[in-house]
Design a protein around this motif. Structure first.
Motif, short mmCIF file in Angstrom:
data_model
loop_
_atom_site.label_atom_id
_atom_site.label_comp_id
_atom_site.label_asym_id
_atom_site.label_seq_id
_atom_site.Cartn_x
_atom_site.Cartn_y
_atom_site.Cartn_z
N HIS A 341 2.70 -13.50 7.94
CA HIS A 341 3.59 -14.67 7.89
C HIS A 341 3.01 -15.74 8.81
O HIS A 341 2.11 -15.46 9.63
CB HIS A 341 5.03 -14.31 8.28
CG HIS A 341 5.16 -13.62 9.61
ND1 HIS A 341 6.35 -13.18 10.09
CD2 HIS A 341 4.24 -13.31 10.57
CE1 HIS A 341 6.17 -12.61 11.28
NE2 HIS A 341 4.90 -12.68 11.58
N THR A 343 4.70 -17.22 11.07
CA THR A 343 5.40 -17.23 12.36
C THR A 343 4.39 -16.93 13.47
O THR A 343 4.58 -17.32 14.62
CB THR A 343 6.56 -16.21 12.35
OG1 THR A 343 7.25 -16.33 11.10
CG2 THR A 343 7.55 -16.47 13.46
N GLN A 382 3.46 -20.22 2.98
CA GLN A 382 4.73 -20.22 3.70
C GLN A 382 4.95 -21.57 4.36
O GLN A 382 4.01 -22.24 4.79
CB GLN A 382 4.72 -19.13 4.78
CG GLN A 382 5.07 -17.77 4.22
CD GLN A 382 5.60 -16.84 5.29
OE1 GLN A 382 5.16 -16.87 6.44
NE2 GLN A 382 6.56 -16.01 4.92
N TYR A 422 12.90 -10.73 15.55
CA TYR A 422 12.57 -11.73 16.59
C TYR A 422 13.62 -12.81 16.78
O TYR A 422 13.44 -13.70 17.60
CB TYR A 422 11.20 -12.36 16.32
CG TYR A 422 10.84 -12.47 14.84
CD1 TYR A 422 10.30 -11.37 14.17
CD2 TYR A 422 11.01 -13.66 14.15
CE1 TYR A 422 9.95 -11.46 12.81
CE2 TYR A 422 10.66 -13.75 12.81
CZ TYR A 422 10.14 -12.64 12.15
OH TYR A 422 9.82 -12.73 10.83
N1 PHE Z 1 8.74 -14.82 9.15
C1 PHE Z 1 9.88 -14.64 8.31
C2 PHE Z 1 9.40 -14.27 6.90
O1 PHE Z 1 8.22 -14.18 6.69
C3 PHE Z 1 10.73 -15.86 8.22
C4 PHE Z 1 11.30 -16.29 9.54
C5 PHE Z 1 10.63 -17.21 10.33
C6 PHE Z 1 12.51 -15.79 9.98
C7 PHE Z 1 11.18 -17.64 11.53
C8 PHE Z 1 13.05 -16.20 11.15
C9 PHE Z 1 12.40 -17.11 11.94
O2 PHE Z 1 10.20 -14.03 6.01
#
Ligand code: PHE
Length: 500
Positions: A341, A343, A382, A422
């Protein structure tokens, strides 16, 4: 009676000369019009009920190159039998060939047909005439085609039609199917022609010359059909998905965010550990995550950060949490993965930017080892954003998201409780799609937990969200299969508007 155009008049006059009916070619000959012009006139005369178009499918038979050769010299078997006759009714193959001056490549053919037609027998290289060789239909046809040119199959006698297939199997004739069109005056057409047609010159462009000479008064100006469609053009353009990415980035920029990027190959540390995802988390398993084989491992950040993350996982450290209560391994954290992801991009950025305000986003690729189907692909985009500032709350996050998605044309957004290791609280955003009459998942979101922020020494709340881009693209483009976006189907790309 509707007005007649110049070409229609010329076509009618030609038909009059042809006694009321004639082929397109004949009309072209008399009127001097081009094929397309006659065809166009024919169609409009048909609509005006002045003429009928008769169509007939015809098969045209013509000599091939080899056919022409034999038409002039005689079929090989004919040449050979004539030579034998001249040699007294019997001769060796060699002698007969010599006498006939038959080309070597035709010898086998000649011998074969001599036998098939029953004209001669071969025994020990000696040829003997067995029957008076009559002129066959194949030969008659050959001569006919040579003298009169291509003939219409449908007009031929049964015998000649049979000969056509024999010659075709020998490769001596070529066959072409054609639609013959003929124009025929109707009763109304005749009446009009009998009244007499005077051709008025028609112009489609008013030239300076016409104006200066005053000739414009006499000519007839051709009407234009201003509602006719122009020809389709397919200029180069940005791929629809790229246009969409551009649009998403613009929405962020308009809201005061700055774009950031991060590595695609990432350590498990930033992809998972820093986000308080335990090392035995199912998402880390080989099934979901692409681990690198070479190199296998990457470097970890400064000791104090690693230690704080380790302790937080093990016992909660100073975060007030109990942690995950297991023994954290730095080897596991060092493993290199394709980020699952984006993030990982924002958390990495935060570790270097601890001062508020922070408003950054990324629109970039992430990777998951998923089976490909209509809504999953292993490499996807994303949309990710964070806001860090004094006193920001969940309300700000929901407001920001509503605003962001409304810029993309999605007006009805709802928020549901969700779960991410998180964030706390964790929220799931869904959007109502009137066209589909259903809700779709937009993104995950929440406020980063102390277990994420404390080890990085971040003192202010961080609002975070992330979601897929392709899903939005499917909605926008009205397609139901994600793979379409990456298939480069030229037809689809061409049909998409130049700009979204
Ligand atoms: N990283 C999560 C996903 O891939 C999405 C997310 C990002 C959730 C930031 C909370 C905060 O689905």
């Amino acid at each position: 009676m509707a007005e007649l155009r110049e070409n229609e008049q010329k076509t009618l006059l030609a038909l009059e000369k042809l006694d009321g009916r004639g082929s397109i070619e004949e009309i072209m000959g008399i009127s001097g019009l081009a094929h397309a012009a006659v065809m166009r006139a024919a169609l409009s005369l048909k609509t005006k009920k002045l003429a009928k178009i008769n169509e007939e499918k015809r098969t045209s038979v013509a000599l091939s190159e080899e056919g022409k050769h034999h038409a002039r010299k005689g079929l090989p078997e004919r040449r050979l039998i004539q030579a034998i006759t001249r040699l007294g009714g019997e001769a060796t193959v060699k002698k007969a060939v010599e006498k006939a001056s038959l080309e070597e490549n035709f010898l086998t053919i000649a011998l074969g047909w001599l036998r098939r037609k029953g004209w001669a027998t071969v025994k020990k290289h000696v040829l003997t005439i067995s029957e008076k060789p009559k002129i066959g239909d194949d030969e008659t046809l050959l001569t006919l085609l040579d003298e009169k040119g291509p003939q219409v199959l449908e007009d031929m006698s049964k015998e000649l039609q049979k000969a056509v297939s024999t010659l075709k199997s020998r490769g001596l004739v070529e066959i072409e199917k054609k639609t013959l069109r003929e124009l025929e005056l109707t009763k109304t057409g005749w009446e009009l022609v009998k009244q007499g047609i005077e051709i008025v010159e028609e112009v489609s462009q008013l030239t300076p010359e016409l104006v200066v000479t005053g000739k414009w008064r006499k000519v007839k100006l051709r009407r234009f059909n201003v509602t006719a469609r122009g020809p389709a053009v397919y200029p180069g353009k940005v791929h629809p998905l790229q246009q969409m990415i551009q649009g998403v980035k613009e929405a962020f920029l308009e809201m005061g965010f700055t774009e950031i990027r991060g590595p695609i190959v990432e350590t498990a540390f930033w992809n998972f550990d820093a986000l308080f995802q335990p090392q035995d988390h199912p998402a880390r398993e080989m099934m979901d995550t692409f681990y690198l084989a070479r190199p296998k491992e990457g470097g970890l950040p400064k000791e104090d950060i690693v230690e704080a993350v380790a302790k937080t996982h093990e016992n909660g450290w100073i975060t007030g949490s109990r942690g995950w209560e297991y023994s954290w391994s730095s080897d596991e954290a060092r493993k290199l993965v394709l980020r699952t992801h984006t993030t990982s991009v924002t958390i990495r950025y935060l570790s270097d930017h601890k001062e508020p305000p922070v408003k950054v986003f990324s629109v970039d690729r992430a990777y998951r080892n998923e089976r490909v189907d209509y809504k999953h692909i292993p490499e996807f985009y994303q949309i990710e954003g964070i806001v860090m500032d004094k006193d920001v709350t969940l309300r700000d996050l929901m407001g920001t998201l509503k605003e962001f998605y409304s810029k993309l044309g999605i007006r009805k957004v709802e928020f549901w409780p969700g779960y991410f290791p998180y964030t706390e609280p964790s929220v799931q955003a869904t959007a109502y799609v009137p066209k589909l009459k259903s809700w779709i998942e937009l993104c995950g979101m929440g406020i980063f937990r102390p277990e994420v922020l404390e080890p990085l020494n971040i003192k202010y709340p961080v609002l975070a969200w992330g979601g897929g881009l392709e899903r939005l693209a499917l909605l926008k483009f009205g397609i139901d299969n994600i793979r379409f976006l990456y298939k480069n189907d030229l037809g689809w790309i061409r049909r998409m508007p130049l700009c979204q």
